[in-house]
Design a protein around this motif. Structure first.
Motif, PDB file in Angstrom:
ATOM      1  N   GLY A 109       0.988  -1.024  -0.383  1.00  0.00           N
ATOM      2  CA  GLY A 109       0.238   0.302   0.006  1.00  0.00           C
ATOM      3  C   GLY A 109       0.455   1.063   0.077  1.00  0.00           C
ATOM      4  O   GLY A 109       0.254   2.236  -0.875  1.00  0.00           O
ATOM      5  N   ARG A 110       1.702   1.543   1.451  1.00  0.00           N
ATOM      6  CA  ARG A 110       2.637   2.159   0.918  1.00  0.00           C
ATOM      7  C   ARG A 110       3.106   2.613  -0.803  1.00  0.00           C
ATOM      8  O   ARG A 110       3.795   3.674  -1.234  1.00  0.00           O
ATOM      9  N   VAL A 111       3.900   1.044  -1.426  1.00  0.00           N
ATOM     10  CA  VAL A 111       4.894   1.609  -2.758  1.00  0.00           C
ATOM     11  C   VAL A 111       3.595   2.740  -3.590  1.00  0.00           C
ATOM     12  O   VAL A 111       3.772   2.867  -4.530  1.00  0.00           O
ATOM     13  N   LEU A 112       2.302   1.865  -3.356  1.00  0.00           N
ATOM     14  CA  LEU A 112       1.795   2.344  -4.549  1.00  0.00           C
ATOM     15  C   LEU A 112       1.014   3.692  -4.390  1.00  0.00           C
ATOM     16  O   LEU A 112       1.166   4.819  -4.837  1.00  0.00           O
ATOM     17  N   ASP A 113       0.759   3.873  -2.338  1.00  0.00           N
ATOM     18  CA  ASP A 113       0.855   5.773  -2.452  1.00  0.00           C
ATOM     19  C   ASP A 113       1.884   6.668  -2.580  1.00  0.00           C
ATOM     20  O   ASP A 113       1.844   7.505  -3.019  1.00  0.00           O
ATOM     21  N   ASP A 114       3.057   5.561  -2.366  1.00  0.00           N
ATOM     22  CA  ASP A 114       4.459   6.861  -3.168  1.00  0.00           C
ATOM     23  C   ASP A 114       4.492   6.756  -3.839  1.00  0.00           C
ATOM     24  O   ASP A 114       5.323   7.502  -4.931  1.00  0.00           O
ATOM     25  N   TYR A 115       4.306   6.180  -5.077  1.00  0.00           N
ATOM     26  CA  TYR A 115       5.201   5.529  -6.486  1.00  0.00           C
ATOM     27  C   TYR A 115       3.908   5.374  -7.667  1.00  0.00           C
ATOM     28  O   TYR A 115       4.597   5.930  -8.539  1.00  0.00           O
ATOM     29  N   PHE A 116       2.986   5.036  -7.487  1.00  0.00           N
ATOM     30  CA  PHE A 116       2.044   5.094  -8.200  1.00  0.00           C
ATOM     31  C   PHE A 116       0.895   6.435  -8.391  1.00  0.00           C
ATOM     32  O   PHE A 116       0.755   7.242  -9.621  1.00  0.00           O
ATOM     33  N   VAL A 117       0.197   6.211  -6.948  1.00  0.00           N
ATOM     34  CA  VAL A 117      -0.963   7.281  -6.901  1.00  0.00           C
ATOM     35  C   VAL A 117      -0.275   8.187  -7.095  1.00  0.00           C
ATOM     36  O   VAL A 117      -1.533   9.171  -8.183  1.00  0.00           O
ATOM     37  N   PRO A 118       0.692   9.541  -7.388  1.00  0.00           N
ATOM     38  CA  PRO A 118       0.907  10.887  -7.351  1.00  0.00           C
ATOM     39  C   PRO A 118       0.938  10.773  -9.274  1.00  0.00           C
ATOM     40  O   PRO A 118       0.719  11.816  -9.752  1.00  0.00           O
TER      41      PRO A 118
END
Length: 192
Positions: A109-118
């Motif tokens: 979840g943190r990987v997606l929040d930090d690297y994908f979603v933005p």
């Protein structure tokens, strides 16, 4: 919809949202991951969930493809669903049981929040996919103690993902402690 897997191909951009140069770069990185660790990591983009949730679709695809070596269950799937309505677009990291010790749900979840979603919010799927893949490859490389070319995310950032996991207390544990303290206070008349 299961991609027709080919040897040495790890990126299946069915939705054609990733630039060819980025796709080639990611593919080389994931080929090196398998060579050095035996792990299998696939990136797949789709244009329909066929009425399923992203979680069940990713799980079905992961199992149908058979990602990871059977005896080690060391597979990883980055599934990207791009809808015409950006609000409905989804992404999922599906992790084999052999990876669950170091790529937990909260780290994913943190990987997606930090690297994908933005980047997805800017409709920049090239950087969203590239940086997310690099972060996950960084975690695998750290676990297997190997170097993988093409990873530009600093080691400190990869370690931060893991440190947050090591020091966090799950909310159910916190809730249970609070309930026990309240019950103790009630039944012991506030005496400790």
């Amino acid at each position: 919809e299961i991609p027709d897997l080919k040897k040495h191909i790890y990126v299946y951009d069915q939705e054609n949202i990733i630039n060819d140069n980025v796709e080639n770069s990611i593919n080389k990185m994931l080929e090196e991951v398998e060579e050095k660790t035996t792990s299998e990591f696939f990136v797949v983009t789709i244009n329909s969930l066929n009425g399923k949730t992203i979680e069940s679709y990713a799980n079905d695809m992961f199992n149908d493809i058979g990602i990871g070596k059977e005896e080690e269950d060391n597979g990883l799937l980055l599934l990207i669903y791009k809808d015409k309505d950006p609000e409905e677009s989804k992404v999922r990291i599906e992790v084999g049981m052999g990876f669950e010790g170091f790529i937990t749900d909260s780290i994913s979840g943190r990987v997606l929040d930090d690297y994908f979603v933005p980047y997805r919010e800017k409709n920049d799927y090239d950087n969203a996919t590239s940086y997310t893949t690099q972060a996950l490859v960084g975690l695998i490389a750290k676990e297997y103690d190997v170097g993988i070319s093409g990873v530009t995310i600093e080691d400190e950032k990869i370690e931060e993902l893991q440190e947050d996991e090591e020091f966090s207390i799950p909310w159910p544990v916190i809730a249970a402690i609070i309930v026990l303290v309240i019950l103790d206070f009630i039944f012991n008349d506030g005496n400790i």
